[in-house]
Design an enzyme around this catalytic site. Structure first.
Site, PDB file in Angstrom:
ATOM      1  N   CYS A 113     -31.021 -20.261   1.744  1.00 16.11           N
ATOM      2  CA  CYS A 113     -30.064 -21.183   1.088  1.00 16.11           C
ATOM      3  C   CYS A 113     -29.264 -22.012   2.090  1.00 16.11           C
ATOM      4  CB  CYS A 113     -29.125 -20.405   0.180  1.00 16.11           C
ATOM      5  SG  CYS A 113     -30.009 -19.456  -1.059  1.00 16.11           S
ATOM      6  N   HIS A 253     -22.805 -24.456  -1.148  1.00 15.27           N
ATOM      7  CA  HIS A 253     -24.076 -24.027  -1.730  1.00 15.27           C
ATOM      8  C   HIS A 253     -23.798 -23.499  -3.135  1.00 15.27           C
ATOM      9  CE1 HIS A 253     -27.695 -21.962  -2.626  1.00 15.27           C
ATOM     10  NE2 HIS A 253     -27.199 -20.751  -2.413  1.00 15.27           N
ATOM     11  N   ASN A 283     -29.286 -21.756  -8.892  1.00 14.95           N
ATOM     12  CA  ASN A 283     -29.375 -21.735  -7.434  1.00 14.95           C
ATOM     13  C   ASN A 283     -30.752 -22.257  -7.012  1.00 14.95           C
ATOM     14  OD1 ASN A 283     -29.616 -21.050  -4.742  1.00 14.95           O
ATOM     15  ND2 ASN A 283     -28.832 -18.961  -4.974  1.00 14.95           N
TER      16      ASN A 283
HETATM   17  O1  UT7 Z   1     -27.745 -17.993  -2.557  1.00 18.15           O
HETATM   18  C1  UT7 Z   1     -27.209 -16.813  -2.058  1.00 18.15           C
HETATM   19  C2  UT7 Z   1     -27.869 -15.690  -2.707  1.00 18.15           C
HETATM   20  N1  UT7 Z   1     -27.438 -15.199  -3.936  1.00 18.15           N
HETATM   21  C3  UT7 Z   1     -26.179 -15.073  -4.391  1.00 18.15           C
HETATM   22  O2  UT7 Z   1     -25.258 -15.579  -3.848  1.00 18.15           O
HETATM   23  C4  UT7 Z   1     -25.944 -14.198  -5.585  1.00 18.15           C
HETATM   24  C5  UT7 Z   1     -24.809 -13.285  -5.346  1.00 18.15           C
HETATM   25  N2  UT7 Z   1     -24.523 -12.349  -6.422  1.00 18.15           N
HETATM   26  C6  UT7 Z   1     -24.241 -12.707  -7.689  1.00 18.15           C
HETATM   27  O3  UT7 Z   1     -24.248 -13.862  -8.028  1.00 18.15           O
HETATM   28  C7  UT7 Z   1     -23.859 -11.618  -8.645  1.00 18.15           C
HETATM   29  O4  UT7 Z   1     -23.765 -10.411  -7.939  1.00 18.15           O
HETATM   30  C8  UT7 Z   1     -24.846 -11.445  -9.827  1.00 18.15           C
HETATM   31  C9  UT7 Z   1     -24.672 -12.610 -10.756  1.00 18.15           C
HETATM   32  C10 UT7 Z   1     -26.260 -11.370  -9.322  1.00 18.15           C
HETATM   33  C11 UT7 Z   1     -24.526 -10.167 -10.598  1.00 18.15           C
HETATM   34  O5  UT7 Z   1     -23.184 -10.131 -11.005  1.00 18.15           O
HETATM   35  P1  UT7 Z   1     -22.304  -8.822 -10.723  1.00 18.15           P
HETATM   36  O6  UT7 Z   1     -21.008  -9.068 -11.370  1.00 18.15           O
HETATM   37  O7  UT7 Z   1     -22.293  -8.605  -9.237  1.00 18.15           O
HETATM   38  O8  UT7 Z   1     -23.077  -7.689 -11.510  1.00 18.15           O
HETATM   39  P2  UT7 Z   1     -23.732  -6.341 -10.957  1.00 18.15           P
HETATM   40  O9  UT7 Z   1     -24.854  -6.613 -10.021  1.00 18.15           O
HETATM   41  O10 UT7 Z   1     -22.657  -5.474 -10.455  1.00 18.15           O
HETATM   42  O11 UT7 Z   1     -24.367  -5.767 -12.279  1.00 18.15           O
HETATM   43  C12 UT7 Z   1     -23.566  -5.416 -13.382  1.00 18.15           C
HETATM   44  C13 UT7 Z   1     -24.469  -4.958 -14.537  1.00 18.15           C
HETATM   45  C14 UT7 Z   1     -25.577  -3.981 -14.167  1.00 18.15           C
HETATM   46  O12 UT7 Z   1     -25.675  -3.027 -15.155  1.00 18.15           O
HETATM   47  P3  UT7 Z   1     -25.069  -1.546 -14.950  1.00 18.15           P
HETATM   48  O13 UT7 Z   1     -25.737  -1.005 -13.740  1.00 18.15           O
HETATM   49  O14 UT7 Z   1     -23.586  -1.783 -14.741  1.00 18.15           O
HETATM   50  O15 UT7 Z   1     -25.409  -0.868 -16.223  1.00 18.15           O
HETATM   51  C15 UT7 Z   1     -26.835  -4.831 -14.211  1.00 18.15           C
HETATM   52  O16 UT7 Z   1     -27.978  -4.093 -14.529  1.00 18.15           O
HETATM   53  O17 UT7 Z   1     -25.127  -6.089 -15.124  1.00 18.15           O
HETATM   54  C16 UT7 Z   1     -26.507  -5.792 -15.307  1.00 18.15           C
HETATM   55  N3  UT7 Z   1     -27.276  -7.038 -15.224  1.00 18.15           N
HETATM   56  C17 UT7 Z   1     -27.511  -7.812 -16.297  1.00 18.15           C
HETATM   57  N4  UT7 Z   1     -27.168  -7.707 -17.597  1.00 18.15           N
HETATM   58  C18 UT7 Z   1     -27.567  -8.693 -18.432  1.00 18.15           C
HETATM   59  C19 UT7 Z   1     -27.835  -7.588 -14.139  1.00 18.15           C
HETATM   60  N5  UT7 Z   1     -28.423  -8.753 -14.475  1.00 18.15           N
HETATM   61  C20 UT7 Z   1     -28.252  -8.900 -15.811  1.00 18.15           C
HETATM   62  C21 UT7 Z   1     -28.645  -9.887 -16.739  1.00 18.15           C
HETATM   63  N6  UT7 Z   1     -28.266  -9.734 -18.020  1.00 18.15           N
HETATM   64  N7  UT7 Z   1     -29.341 -10.992 -16.373  1.00 18.15           N
END
Ligand code: UT7
Length: 326
Positions: A113, A253, A283
């Site tokens: 990225c 980004h 993204n």
């Molecule tokens: O370009 C640079 C690279 N990428 C990034 O910058 C991305 C950086 N990270 C993020 O944007 C965020 O961490 C995410 C959007 C990917 C995730 O958000 P989060 O608030 O950090 O959520 P989390 O990973 O802590 O997950 C929370 C819950 C999990 O369930 P449990 O374990 O709490 O039961 C996931 O399984 O949300 C669940 N989950 C979803 N639920 C519904 C993960 N993806 C999804 C989804 N729909 N698409």
């Protein structure tokens, strides 16, 4: 001393729109979850036969057109991409041929990225030392080909697209004022693509078991992304004796609205100082910043004399910033 100045911008987004509601039918997710956690409403997906070089060529043609520069005037093409048409040769060489930029030399750069900002830094150095007069810098990705469409943790985040800028060496107070690049390979496991390289070559098993595709530990990436984007933005401002108040536009980004808002808050930026379009495209990795630059310019948000900060963060980890006087 000469500086590299942006004289043209261009972007290309594929026609096909993939909404959160369509994703609800593909994986166990909801529009509400995606909107709340990422701010993304929809993303663009390239057609099956549409390649990264096709998208990059269209973005580059638009940038050249705006600049009023013929393709054969370009001395250098640098492209940030992690989804090239082939493992090699460089996709930028294909773009060079598509454009007819026969006097340029071209190479790709792999910084995920941060690819566009890294490429901008290379091209800026090239022009500053007088190795050429004009350069084309591109960020282009077809991430839909490396995303695991069964993994709700990642597939909702990414999209396809391309952006490009034409730089010219000018005796000017404006242009690229400084670039600051960083990397730390110890974070590899948090964000990478395990398959299709030499370590884990293409295999039916890797594809069937979905182990070849993009992997990310989102919440860990999130924390480092906010910290790194903030630090590298402050580094750029400090190196040029500016405060964040003086910034006309911050173009980070576009990974996730929450990352952008957390970074903007730490930098004490007002909403109107930040450019956000992640809701429309998700993204697109190396393409997010040049696409945003093109949109911002065409919307009149970048004018002669505007102070603009570009900051990127991505797999590697890599991160970097470029401060520009438009
Ligand atoms: O370009 C640079 C690279 N990428 C990034 O910058 C991305 C950086 N990270 C993020 O944007 C965020 O961490 C995410 C959007 C990917 C995730 O958000 P989060 O608030 O950090 O959520 P989390 O990973 O802590 O997950 C929370 C819950 C999990 O369930 P449990 O374990 O709490 O039961 C996931 O399984 O949300 C669940 N989950 C979803 N639920 C519904 C993960 N993806 C999804 C989804 N729909 N698409």
């Amino acid at each position: 001393m000469k500086k590299a100045r942006v004289i043209g911008t261009g972007s290309y987004l594929p026609e096909k729109v993939l909404t959160n509601f369509e994703l609800e039918k593909m994986v166990e997710t909801t529009n509400d979850w995606i909107l709340a956690r990422t701010g993304i409403e929809e993303r663009r997906i390239a057609a099956e036969q549409e390649t990264t070089s096709d998208m990059a060529t269209k973005a580059a043609q638009r940038a050249l057109e705006m600049a009023g520069v013929a393709a054969d005037e370009i001395d250098l093409i640098v492209m940030g991409t992690i989804t090239g048409d082939y493992p090699w040769p460089a996709t930028s060489c294909i773009v060079q041929t598509n454009l007819g930029a026969k006097n340029a030399y071209a190479y790709d750069l792999s910084a995920a990225c941060s690819g566009f900002v890294y490429a901008l830094s290379c091209a800026s150095d090239f022009l500053q030392v007088g190795r050429g007069k004009k350069a084309l810098v591109i960020g282009a990705e077809k991430l839909s080909n490396i995303v695991d469409w069964t993994d709700r943790n990642t597939c909702v985040l990414f999209g396809d697209g391309a952006g490009a800028v034409v730089l010219e060496a000018q005796e000017t107070e404006s242009g690229i004022l400084s670039c600051h690049m960083h990397s730390d390979g110890s974070y590899l496991d948090l964000l990478y693509q395990p398959g299709f390289g030499v370590k884990n070559p293409v295999s039916v098993q890797g594809i069937e078991e979905r182990t070849s595709f993009l992997k990310m530990q989102g919440n860990e990436v999130f924390k480092v992304a906010v910290r790194s984007l903030t630090e590298v933005s402050k580094e750029a401002l400090k190196a040029n004796s500016f405060t964040s108040e003086q910034l006309d536009l911050f173009i980070p980004h576009q990974a996730n609205r929450r990352i952008l808002e957390a970074t903007a808050k730490r930098l004490k930026l007002k909403d109107e100082q930040c450019y956000i379009n992640v809701h429309k495209y998700g993204n697109t990795s190396g393409a997010t910043i040049p696409v945003a630059m093109d949109e911002a310019y065409r919307q009149g948000r970048l004018k002669e004399g505007s102070l603009v900060l570009l900051s990127a963060f991505g797999g590697g980890f890599t991160w970097g910033s470029a401060l520009l006087r438009w």
